[in-house]
Enzyme design. Structure first.
Site, short mmCIF file in Angstrom:
data_model
loop_
_atom_site.label_atom_id
_atom_site.label_comp_id
_atom_site.label_asym_id
_atom_site.label_seq_id
_atom_site.Cartn_x
_atom_site.Cartn_y
_atom_site.Cartn_z
CE LYS A 1 -7.17 -17.68 -32.70
NZ LYS A 1 -7.14 -18.58 -31.57
C1 LIG Z 1 -8.18 -19.59 -31.62
C2 LIG Z 1 -8.17 -20.48 -30.34
C3 LIG Z 1 -8.79 -21.75 -30.40
C4 LIG Z 1 -9.67 -22.14 -31.18
O1 LIG Z 1 -8.79 -22.65 -32.21
P1 LIG Z 1 -9.11 -23.08 -33.79
O2 LIG Z 1 -8.03 -23.21 -34.58
O3 LIG Z 1 -10.06 -21.82 -34.27
O4 LIG Z 1 -10.05 -24.37 -33.70
C5 LIG Z 1 -8.73 -22.21 -28.94
N1 LIG Z 1 -8.16 -21.81 -27.78
C6 LIG Z 1 -7.66 -20.43 -27.96
C7 LIG Z 1 -6.96 -20.18 -26.68
C8 LIG Z 1 -7.59 -19.70 -29.20
O5 LIG Z 1 -6.92 -18.45 -28.97
#
Ligand SMILES: *Cc1c(COP(=O)(O)O)cnc(C)c1O
Length: 425
Positions: free
Chosen positions: A118
């Site tokens: 993120k």
């Molecule tokens: C947020 C997250 C996800 C999920 O991603 P989305 O964009 O919500 O589908 C998967 N893996 C990790 C490590 C994350 O932080």
């Protein structure tokens, strides 16, 4: 071409600017913002962009979605450079080959300040908020009320840390992050609670992630409170997060081409398998594909919380009562917010007969069915269209552990997968 944004539920052709889409987060009708048109790539992009850095690629891609009149070239470049200067890898998102399988590569998205993927988006979103607010406040006199944003978010770990590191010390932005006491990893708790910048407030809530989420929803739904405090969203319903993620699909493609043998370059299939929760990461891949990046397959990988997988098998989108806790908590969701954006395109091209307004009205009905009855069903042709773009898979906790173990044993450098990544194998 001018770039504007519309709502997935809109019943008029009204659009908003990129700035408004980013600052407000959610459209007034409850829908999510999408670009009025998906931009297409220059016809020679495969040769022209082939050796660009992550930052240069980001500039070219973001430029297609943000009007020059909103952010001029020089400013956009500064925003991008600043956002990715915090990454530990010079490639930002390096593509590594795993030698446990001749055709397997891993796009490492964990080189940002909090180690969560993120960061790729939230580092940029933080700088973008600051940029827009600085501009809005530039002509304000001493004592005149300033424009500001109050970000309120719930987290099971990854989002909170990444949002805090993206927004710390940003002028005119206050951040309140709620996390469930004892239910985030100790490292993430430390990341969130040791940031001393005055604008950051981390709240430990006695309860579950859903309890935190409910409190945040109450804040968002309180119109009076909202207009007083200008509540902003940093979860992936914010378009800027999706946009920033498109870059790494392109970057992965070009890094792959550079690593392939001459023979393989001539004929290869490109498949992205994406660990999914709220459908933000993979949605960026969908936009990359629609723009013209030659992606052959996009696979949604889920853990036991598999609403997306169930939908792609049946056309029925049904919310379960409880989220199941798994080893990949950032994917523990019962509905996928961003799926609405993807569905809009599928509906538009099928049951709505190409009509954007019909797509908005059908989607609007589906979403109110989802909140009142917990379920909706799309037309068979809409399901077919979705299946032609997406594949899906569900992986259980024991399989996740097995994958981590096997990858460790089979790779010559004993690669240790994170449990979210392990869901894609
Ligand atoms: C947020 C997250 C996800 C999920 O991603 P989305 O964009 O919500 O589908 C998967 N893996 C990790 C490590 C994350 O932080």
């Amino acid at each position: 071409m001018s770039t504007s944004y519309r709502s997935t539920r809109s019943s008029s052709e009204q659009t908003v600017s990129f700035e408004d889409a980013v600052i407000t987060g959610l459209a007034k009708d409850g829908g999510l913002f999408i670009p009025s048109d998906i931009p297409t790539l220059p016809s020679d992009f495969t040769s022209k962009w082939s050796n660009l850095s992550f930052e240069e690629l980001a500039f070219n891609i973001l430029r297609l979605y943000i009007d020059n009149s909103e952010i001029p070239d020089a400013d956009l470049k500064v925003l991008i450079t600043k956002s990715y200067s915090t990454f530990r890898s010079k490639d930002v998102t390096p593509l590594v080959k795993l030698d446990s399988d001749p055709n397997l590569y891993l796009l490492e998205l964990f080189h940002g300040p909090t180690y969560a993927f993120k960061d790729v988006a939230l580092q940029f979103v933080g700088n973008l908020f600051e940029y827009f607010l600085t501009r809005k406040n530039a002509d304000k006199k001493e004592g005149e009320p300033r424009d500001f944003i109050t970000v309120v978010g719930a987290t099971s770990g990854d989002t909170g840390s990444a949002a805090i590191y993206g927004l710390r010390n940003k002028k005119d932005v206050s951040v309140f992050i709620l996390y469930p006491t004892g239910r985030v990893s100790p490292l993430q708790e430390q990341q969130m609670t040791t940031v001393l910048d005055e604008n950051i407030h981390t709240l430990s809530v006695k309860g579950t992630f859903d309890d935190c989420q409910d409190l945040v929803k109450q804040v968002f739904n309180d119109k009076e409170f909202n207009s007083q405090y200008h509540i902003g969203a940093i979860n992936s319903i914010n378009w800027a997060r999706i946009l920033a993620q498109i870059t790494y699909y392109f970057h992965a493609y070009f890094q792959l081409i550079r690593q392939l043998s001459e023979a393989d370059k001539k004929a290869f299939k490109l498949k992205f398998v994406v660990p999914s929760g709220n459908f933000g990461d993979i949605l960026a891949g969908f936009y990359a594909k629609q723009m013209g990046l030659p992606i052959d397959e996009l696979v949604v990988a889920t853990n036991d919380n598999n609403i997306l997988n169930r939908f792609l098998n049946t056309g029925k989108y049904d919310k379960v009562a409880e989220v199941k806790p798994t080893y990949s908590p950032a994917m523990d969701i019962n509905v996928s917010s961003n799926f609405e954006r993807f569905l809009w395109y599928m509906i538009k091209n099928t049951s709505a007969g190409g009509d954007s307004l019909k797509a908005g009205s059908q989607l609007s009905t589906f979403m109110s069915d989802l909140s009142s009855k917990g379920v909706f069903n799309v037309a068979p042709e809409t399901l077919k269209a979705a299946q032609s773009v997406l594949d899906s898979a569900t992986i259980t906790d024991p399989e996740t552990v097995k994958t981590i173990k096997e990858t460790y044993q089979k790779t010559s450098n004993n690669y240790i997968l994170d449990p979210h990544t392990a869901v894609v194998f």
